[in-house]
Scaffold this motif. Sequence first.
Motif, PDB file in Angstrom:
ATOM      1  N   GLN A 185       0.841  -1.270   0.000  1.00 57.69           N
ATOM      2  CA  GLN A 185       0.023   0.070   0.135  1.00 57.69           C
ATOM      3  C   GLN A 185       0.827   0.943   0.124  1.00 57.69           C
ATOM      4  OE1 GLN A 185      -3.170  -0.064   3.112  1.00 57.69           O
ATOM      5  NE2 GLN A 185      -2.751  -2.196   3.228  1.00 57.69           N
ATOM      6  N   ALA A 186       1.952   1.435   0.585  1.00 56.22           N
ATOM      7  CA  ALA A 186       2.870   2.507   0.922  1.00 56.22           C
ATOM      8  C   ALA A 186       3.452   2.891  -0.551  1.00 56.22           C
ATOM      9  CB  ALA A 186       3.831   2.060   1.892  1.00 56.22           C
ATOM     10  N   GLY A 187       3.676   1.544  -1.369  1.00 58.18           N
ATOM     11  CA  GLY A 187       4.410   1.646  -2.693  1.00 58.18           C
ATOM     12  C   GLY A 187       3.410   2.453  -3.588  1.00 58.18           C
ATOM     13  N   LEU A 188       2.208   1.977  -3.562  1.00 57.51           N
ATOM     14  CA  LEU A 188       1.238   2.749  -4.480  1.00 57.51           C
ATOM     15  C   LEU A 188       0.950   4.236  -3.825  1.00 57.51           C
ATOM     16  CD1 LEU A 188      -1.542  -0.140  -4.686  1.00 57.51           C
ATOM     17  CD2 LEU A 188       0.008   0.624  -6.277  1.00 57.51           C
ATOM     18  N   LEU A 189       0.697   4.426  -2.564  1.00 60.82           N
ATOM     19  CA  LEU A 189       0.619   5.738  -2.091  1.00 60.82           C
ATOM     20  C   LEU A 189       1.636   6.599  -2.414  1.00 60.82           C
ATOM     21  CD1 LEU A 189      -1.035   7.893  -0.217  1.00 60.82           C
ATOM     22  CD2 LEU A 189       0.235   6.799   1.598  1.00 60.82           C
ATOM     23  N   ALA A 190       2.839   6.167  -2.062  1.00 60.12           N
ATOM     24  CA  ALA A 190       4.200   6.958  -2.731  1.00 60.12           C
ATOM     25  C   ALA A 190       4.128   7.440  -4.038  1.00 60.12           C
ATOM     26  CB  ALA A 190       5.326   6.231  -1.989  1.00 60.12           C
ATOM     27  N   ALA A 191       3.753   6.188  -4.728  1.00 59.51           N
ATOM     28  CA  ALA A 191       3.941   6.427  -6.266  1.00 59.51           C
ATOM     29  C   ALA A 191       3.038   7.773  -6.711  1.00 59.51           C
ATOM     30  CB  ALA A 191       3.525   5.168  -7.161  1.00 59.51           C
ATOM     31  N   LYS A 192       1.604   7.792  -6.298  1.00 54.44           N
ATOM     32  CA  LYS A 192       0.810   8.934  -6.550  1.00 54.44           C
ATOM     33  C   LYS A 192       1.179  10.326  -5.998  1.00 54.44           C
ATOM     34  CE  LYS A 192      -4.064  10.214  -6.029  1.00 54.44           C
ATOM     35  NZ  LYS A 192      -3.716  11.554  -6.033  1.00 54.44           N
ATOM     36  N   ALA A 193       1.844  10.187  -4.868  1.00 54.54           N
ATOM     37  CA  ALA A 193       2.409  11.548  -4.233  1.00 54.54           C
ATOM     38  C   ALA A 193       3.584  12.018  -4.890  1.00 54.54           C
ATOM     39  CB  ALA A 193       2.860  11.314  -2.893  1.00 54.54           C
ATOM     40  N   LEU A 194       4.561  11.029  -5.310  1.00 58.66           N
ATOM     41  CA  LEU A 194       5.709  11.502  -6.389  1.00 58.66           C
ATOM     42  C   LEU A 194       5.333  11.920  -7.788  1.00 58.66           C
ATOM     43  CD1 LEU A 194       8.083   8.435  -5.313  1.00 58.66           C
ATOM     44  CD2 LEU A 194       8.199  10.961  -4.507  1.00 58.66           C
ATOM     45  N   HIS A 195       4.145  11.241  -8.281  1.00 62.13           N
ATOM     46  CA  HIS A 195       3.733  11.509  -9.638  1.00 62.13           C
ATOM     47  C   HIS A 195       3.057  12.886  -9.394  1.00 62.13           C
ATOM     48  CE1 HIS A 195       0.712  11.517 -12.742  1.00 62.13           C
ATOM     49  NE2 HIS A 195       1.559  10.950 -13.492  1.00 62.13           N
ATOM     50  N   ASP A 196       2.258  13.083  -8.618  1.00 69.33           N
ATOM     51  CA  ASP A 196       1.668  14.413  -8.477  1.00 69.33           C
ATOM     52  C   ASP A 196       2.578  15.555  -8.196  1.00 69.33           C
ATOM     53  OD1 ASP A 196      -0.815  13.226  -8.519  1.00 69.33           O
ATOM     54  OD2 ASP A 196      -1.312  13.363  -6.328  1.00 69.33           O
ATOM     55  N   LYS A 197       3.963  15.216  -7.703  1.00 66.33           N
ATOM     56  CA  LYS A 197       4.808  16.199  -7.680  1.00 66.33           C
ATOM     57  C   LYS A 197       5.715  16.293  -8.752  1.00 66.33           C
ATOM     58  CE  LYS A 197       3.843  17.959  -3.372  1.00 66.33           C
ATOM     59  NZ  LYS A 197       3.612  19.377  -3.122  1.00 66.33           N
ATOM     60  N   GLY A 198       5.564  15.895  -9.822  1.00 64.50           N
ATOM     61  CA  GLY A 198       6.224  15.744 -10.933  1.00 64.50           C
ATOM     62  C   GLY A 198       7.387  14.781 -10.962  1.00 64.50           C
ATOM     63  N   ASN A 199       7.714  13.964 -10.336  1.00 62.18           N
ATOM     64  CA  ASN A 199       8.748  13.098  -9.941  1.00 62.18           C
ATOM     65  C   ASN A 199       8.454  11.864 -10.859  1.00 62.18           C
ATOM     66  OD1 ASN A 199      10.875  11.482  -9.299  1.00 62.18           O
ATOM     67  ND2 ASN A 199      10.897  11.960  -7.125  1.00 62.18           N
ATOM     68  N   ALA A 200       8.475  11.673 -11.813  1.00 58.26           N
ATOM     69  CA  ALA A 200       8.079  10.725 -12.849  1.00 58.26           C
ATOM     70  C   ALA A 200       8.927   9.277 -12.536  1.00 58.26           C
ATOM     71  CB  ALA A 200       8.113  10.984 -14.192  1.00 58.26           C
ATOM     72  N   ASP A 201      10.180   9.364 -12.399  1.00 55.00           N
ATOM     73  CA  ASP A 201      11.120   8.352 -12.308  1.00 55.00           C
ATOM     74  C   ASP A 201      10.739   7.975 -10.870  1.00 55.00           C
ATOM     75  OD1 ASP A 201      12.339   8.871 -14.595  1.00 55.00           O
ATOM     76  OD2 ASP A 201      13.924  10.049 -13.597  1.00 55.00           O
ATOM     77  N   GLY A 202      10.544   8.670  -9.881  1.00 55.69           N
ATOM     78  CA  GLY A 202      10.324   8.017  -8.491  1.00 55.69           C
ATOM     79  C   GLY A 202       8.984   7.436  -8.350  1.00 55.69           C
ATOM     80  N   SER A 203       8.066   7.815  -8.964  1.00 53.96           N
ATOM     81  CA  SER A 203       6.806   7.192  -8.909  1.00 53.96           C
ATOM     82  C   SER A 203       6.971   5.834 -10.056  1.00 53.96           C
ATOM     83  CB  SER A 203       5.583   8.005  -9.937  1.00 53.96           C
ATOM     84  OG  SER A 203       4.604   7.370  -9.956  1.00 53.96           O
ATOM     85  N   ARG A 204       7.397   5.980 -10.928  1.00 57.32           N
ATOM     86  CA  ARG A 204       7.746   4.567 -11.836  1.00 57.32           C
ATOM     87  C   ARG A 204       8.358   3.511 -10.939  1.00 57.32           C
ATOM     88  NH1 ARG A 204       9.019   7.055 -17.802  1.00 57.32           N
ATOM     89  NH2 ARG A 204       6.904   8.582 -17.806  1.00 57.32           N
ATOM     90  N   ALA A 205       9.381   3.943 -10.304  1.00 54.13           N
ATOM     91  CA  ALA A 205      10.173   2.894  -9.632  1.00 54.13           C
ATOM     92  C   ALA A 205       9.312   2.329  -8.103  1.00 54.13           C
ATOM     93  CB  ALA A 205      11.586   3.752  -8.482  1.00 54.13           C
ATOM     94  N   ALA A 206       8.676   3.283  -7.758  1.00 55.61           N
ATOM     95  CA  ALA A 206       7.634   2.657  -6.458  1.00 55.61           C
ATOM     96  C   ALA A 206       6.838   1.675  -7.356  1.00 55.61           C
ATOM     97  CB  ALA A 206       6.936   3.853  -5.860  1.00 55.61           C
TER      98      ALA A 206
END
Length: 224
Positions: free
Chosen positions: A93-114
């Motif tokens: 669940q943390a991976g999905l939550l972090a991915a959304k947060a990182l995507h919303d902040k424009g961190n595409a690489d971090g979101s995809r890694a999560a």
Amino acid sequence: MATPLDLQEQEQLDQLKHFWNTWGNLITSTLLVIALAFAGWNGWQYYQRNQAAQAAALYDTLERNVEAGDPAIVERTLGEMKDRFASTSYAQQAGLLAAKALHDKGNADGSRAALTWVAEKAVDPGYQAVARLRLAAELFDSKAYDEALKQLGTAFPKEFEPLVADRKGDIYMAQGKRDEARTEYQKAWTGLEPRNDYRRLVEIKLNSVGVDTQSLKPAAPKQS
């Protein structure tokens, strides 16, 4: 003064001694194994409960970090969750939550890694499916169509298959592959429940590629 044993009692005592001499070590060993197994099971249950409690606390921390809006702290907290509690549902669940947060902040690489981590490491196939669908969507947005299709090319739980087909249809349409898109949209439409609101969206897509949904076989009712 002790009463002497009669002949029958002495015979029973001798039989008991013989039985114990023959089987005593085995009985003792068996009881010891059972006791150790019981203790081990209790210890494992305690460990699992303790891990879950700690993972839940760290997940709460991640939620607060997401609300604070600092991508670096979100990534660091997720990294700690992956290192310490990777096998728990909280980590998925943390991976999905972090991915959304990182995507919303424009961190595409971090979101995809999560999302990639959840897709590859999650124990629950449902979480894996959600991660792959979201990862395919992000790749689609960046026009990485082949990579997006690769994420959708693995096995999915049956309940996710209509969504996978719909996403494939979008990718094929973007690639100009109208026939392939039509086929996938048809799969999605027939696989969705008639009462599903998402089905209407797929119907609009089908109409755009020249398909009248009245000609398609409706989804079979689910068995209770």
